[in-house]
Design an enzyme around this catalytic site. Structure first.
Site, PDB file in Angstrom:
ATOM      1  N   THR A  32      -0.185   0.945   6.799  1.00 21.26           N
ATOM      2  CA  THR A  32       0.302  -0.005   5.441  1.00 21.26           C
ATOM      3  C   THR A  32       0.553  -1.358   6.293  1.00 21.26           C
ATOM      4  O   THR A  32       1.125  -1.241   7.375  1.00 21.26           O
ATOM      5  CB  THR A  32       1.530   0.468   4.592  1.00 21.26           C
ATOM      6  OG1 THR A  32       1.894  -0.453   3.981  1.00 21.26           O
ATOM      7  CG2 THR A  32       2.418   1.090   5.487  1.00 21.26           C
ATOM      8  N   GLY A  33       0.510  -2.585   5.658  1.00 21.04           N
ATOM      9  CA  GLY A  33       0.908  -3.763   6.256  1.00 21.04           C
ATOM     10  C   GLY A  33      -0.024  -4.761   5.917  1.00 21.04           C
ATOM     11  O   GLY A  33      -0.819  -4.750   5.260  1.00 21.04           O
ATOM     12  N   HIS A  34      -0.279  -5.671   6.837  1.00 20.92           N
ATOM     13  CA  HIS A  34      -1.131  -6.549   6.939  1.00 20.92           C
ATOM     14  C   HIS A  34      -2.514  -6.246   6.901  1.00 20.92           C
ATOM     15  O   HIS A  34      -3.039  -5.765   8.023  1.00 20.92           O
ATOM     16  CB  HIS A  34      -1.011  -7.648   7.878  1.00 20.92           C
ATOM     17  CG  HIS A  34      -1.661  -8.686   7.736  1.00 20.92           C
ATOM     18  ND1 HIS A  34      -2.050  -9.789   8.956  1.00 20.92           N
ATOM     19  CD2 HIS A  34      -2.769  -9.450   6.790  1.00 20.92           C
ATOM     20  CE1 HIS A  34      -3.098 -10.819   8.503  1.00 20.92           C
ATOM     21  NE2 HIS A  34      -3.439 -10.497   7.396  1.00 20.92           N
ATOM     22  N   GLY A  35      -3.203  -5.961   5.917  1.00 24.23           N
ATOM     23  CA  GLY A  35      -4.577  -5.444   5.930  1.00 24.23           C
ATOM     24  C   GLY A  35      -5.597  -5.932   6.812  1.00 24.23           C
ATOM     25  O   GLY A  35      -6.294  -5.283   7.709  1.00 24.23           O
ATOM     26  N   THR A  53       0.841  -1.233  -0.085  1.00 28.41           N
ATOM     27  CA  THR A  53       0.124   0.077  -0.091  1.00 28.41           C
ATOM     28  C   THR A  53       0.832   1.361  -0.014  1.00 28.41           C
ATOM     29  O   THR A  53       1.841   1.301   0.419  1.00 28.41           O
ATOM     30  CB  THR A  53      -0.643  -0.122   1.233  1.00 28.41           C
ATOM     31  OG1 THR A  53      -1.441  -1.407   1.280  1.00 28.41           O
ATOM     32  CG2 THR A  53      -1.645   1.128   1.671  1.00 28.41           C
ATOM     33  N   ARG A  60     -12.011  -9.393  -2.137  1.00 23.49           N
ATOM     34  CA  ARG A  60     -11.507  -9.214  -1.120  1.00 23.49           C
ATOM     35  C   ARG A  60     -10.762  -7.885  -0.403  1.00 23.49           C
ATOM     36  O   ARG A  60     -10.374  -7.211  -1.566  1.00 23.49           O
ATOM     37  CB  ARG A  60     -10.431 -10.166  -0.811  1.00 23.49           C
ATOM     38  CG  ARG A  60      -9.284 -10.013   0.487  1.00 23.49           C
ATOM     39  CD  ARG A  60      -8.302  -9.086   0.397  1.00 23.49           C
ATOM     40  NE  ARG A  60      -7.339  -9.029   1.398  1.00 23.49           N
ATOM     41  CZ  ARG A  60      -6.352  -7.972   1.598  1.00 23.49           C
ATOM     42  NH1 ARG A  60      -6.103  -7.060   0.669  1.00 23.49           N
ATOM     43  NH2 ARG A  60      -5.710  -8.147   2.687  1.00 23.49           N
ATOM     44  N   VAL A  61     -11.370  -7.180   0.514  1.00 24.46           N
ATOM     45  CA  VAL A  61     -11.005  -5.683   0.828  1.00 24.46           C
ATOM     46  C   VAL A  61     -10.123  -5.907   2.212  1.00 24.46           C
ATOM     47  O   VAL A  61     -10.420  -6.489   3.118  1.00 24.46           O
ATOM     48  CB  VAL A  61     -12.179  -5.037   1.057  1.00 24.46           C
ATOM     49  CG1 VAL A  61     -11.802  -3.557   1.583  1.00 24.46           C
ATOM     50  CG2 VAL A  61     -12.955  -4.999  -0.130  1.00 24.46           C
ATOM     51  N   GLY A  62      -9.160  -5.347   2.395  1.00 22.44           N
ATOM     52  CA  GLY A  62      -8.314  -5.368   3.292  1.00 22.44           C
ATOM     53  C   GLY A  62      -8.400  -3.943   4.069  1.00 22.44           C
ATOM     54  O   GLY A  62      -9.668  -3.397   4.191  1.00 22.44           O
ATOM     55  N   ASP A  63      -7.419  -3.369   4.577  1.00 18.91           N
ATOM     56  CA  ASP A  63      -7.710  -2.008   5.579  1.00 18.91           C
ATOM     57  C   ASP A  63      -7.822  -0.866   4.651  1.00 18.91           C
ATOM     58  O   ASP A  63      -8.511   0.249   5.237  1.00 18.91           O
ATOM     59  CB  ASP A  63      -6.490  -1.987   6.695  1.00 18.91           C
ATOM     60  CG  ASP A  63      -5.222  -1.768   5.767  1.00 18.91           C
ATOM     61  OD1 ASP A  63      -4.695  -2.711   5.039  1.00 18.91           O
ATOM     62  OD2 ASP A  63      -4.485  -0.801   6.056  1.00 18.91           O
TER      63      ASP A  63
END
Lengths: 320, 320
Positions: free
Chosen positions: B218-221, B169, B196-199
């Site tokens: 940013t990172g693991h959603g 991101t 699929r939606v992350g953060d």
């Protein structure tokens, strides 16, 4: 003593007089469905899904069967389940052709994802064995009339929001004696554009749960998202575990003052429960059950006056 | 003295050595694009969109041109813009066939909605006059190879997450002398399932802004969504406006300890800036400009050691 408990809401909006009795009946049935799961040693996350499923299947509420229609006349559902123990989230948004969005959200919670949207959400549901249904199975005459009314009067989405009376969301929060969970589900607002997502499926907005509290919200979706209403309530509980209702009131006040939006919220901590709304009405029902004494307490309300019941401290509740 | 400022990140992950120089060049260009908007009396929300657009157009970053591919080989973009002054949010998720998701999110911010997803988001973009492009215009050889690698090795999404090195991101946070804004944009993770939606597009997770601070993450959603990382950072700033970096560190520590997820965040308050990550690398660039003295300060980094620069209190910065 282990006290298991559930609290449900059926949406904060200007519920008309003629819908009052059915709303109260529906909210009792939902809380009853949830507490039965807990009594059978079910987990919080399954109790809230049982409660919300009951409301999704009851056309008096705006979720599942009876959901608001998009401007295209279609049904798009949003739902989220969150388990506080490990912060697991399962959510779907703009889900089509499935009866119980909360049950699909529950499946997402067990997956490596947190949120799946649009056609990909329907695809996920199909993979998990959910029945794919036609919109006609979810549409009620009430919602068809609501859509036609908006079209004919040409008031549009904005005026619906401003009137503060959008037909709204359902939710539940449970405590299984060990951990918390919340679940929220909605069809959104009538005449919404396809793909529009409000607060309900968003962690921190439509609901939030951690190791000490959980919350489900209802009201003006965009306003709740801006205020991160559910996270604000759960955060507020951290400060004083005995006054969940204060955390709810403070968060609703913030949203009204800072964002200009109205709504409602329910909340549980180990030591208290909270329920609040600043709309005309919100059906809510709280059931707690002492697994040792087998004493059960039920509180139910829909008018603002019913909120006075909250001030009974749990330690002196009158058992029914 | 009025100090306008912007801070950008280009994703927290295991950036390979060969991508370092281009990442640093790209992050400087992005921050430069943002500060120029502010120098021309642009608002925070337009400065962050200018900065993020620059990164979306730079294939070294995973957003827009160069976004990760879904398991179907398609491109689905997520982005959010939030303006702290009035808590306005604009976001899109699972957006297809548009080059700059952050610019569509900016249009949503000016609408009555906060989040539009899936085909409805592309429809909204079309209505607003955005060019509809084919996936081929957004796909790079790097991302094609990444997708094939995952397919051939059969490691799947889970191992990618666990390796903690997902290509990630981009984001920006700006202060225009009056108010704050944040913007975050991503193509998500390689081999993600469609929908699929992350953060990144979720307020409170991928970004948050209020009257006193703003943050982009940013990172693991999925981990960021569970921790509501951005809201946690902004909330932490409320406690001490002079130590944005402490708010960032505390929130990242919470996410690592409680959720087991890694990532990074950038943040601005009136009195300080914060940048932090607990992944191998994260490119970041901070530019501030004093509108009276016309002195400009630039700080840039990508290695963990670069974070030591944060501890220079703003009051004694060396102007360039």
């Amino acid at each position: 003593m282990v006290k298991i408990k559930i609290i449900c809401h059926g949406g904060a909006w200007s519920i008309p007089d003629e819908a009052k009795e059915k709303s109260l009946e529906g909210i009792r049935n939902a809380a009853r469905a949830g507490i039965e799961v807990l009594k059978n040693s079910g987990k919080s996350e399954d109790a809230v899904v049982a409660a919300v499923s009951a409301m999704e299947n009851d056309p008096i509420f705006n979720a599942g069967h009876g959901a608001s229609l998009t401007r295209d006349g279609t049904v798009e559902l949003d739902s989220m389940v969150m388990r506080g123990r490990d912060y697991s989230i399962g959510a779907v948004a703009a889900l089509r052709n499935v009866k119980n969005a909360c049950q699909v959200a529950r499946e997402v919670l067990d997956s490596e994802h947190t949120l799946i949207v649009g056609p990909g959400a329907s695809e996920f549901a199909k993979e998990k064995g959910f029945e794919i249904v036609d919109d006609s199975e979810l549409v009620t005459p009430y919602e068809k009339a609501a859509l036609e009314k908006i079209r004919n009067y040409g008031t549009g989405v904005e005026s619906i929001f401003k009137a503060g009376d959008a037909h709204d969301t359902v939710g539940a929060v449970a405590f299984d004696g060990d951990g918390f969970a919340c679940c929220t589900s909605t069809g959104g607002v009538t005449f919404k554009r396809p793909g529009r997502v409000g607060d309900s499926p968003l962690a921190g907005s439509g609901g939030y749960a951690d190791g000490g509290a959980a919350c489900s919200t209802t009201g003006h979706g965009e306003g709740i998202t801006k205020a991160l209403l559910a996270h604000r309530v759960v955060w507020g509980c951290g400060a004083d575990q005995t006054r969940a209702s204060k955390a709810v009131d403070d968060a609703l006040d913030f949203m009204k003052t800072e964002i200009g939006s109205q709504g409602g919220a329910i909340c549980l901590t180990r030591a208290s429960y909270g329920v609040g709304f600043n709309t005309k009405r919100m059906p809510w029902c709280y059931i707690s059950f002492d697994t040792e004494t087998e004493e059960e307490e039920i509180l139910v309300g829909i008018e603002p006056e019913s909120l006075q019941q909250r001030d009974i401290p749990e330690i002196t509740v009158i058992h029914h």
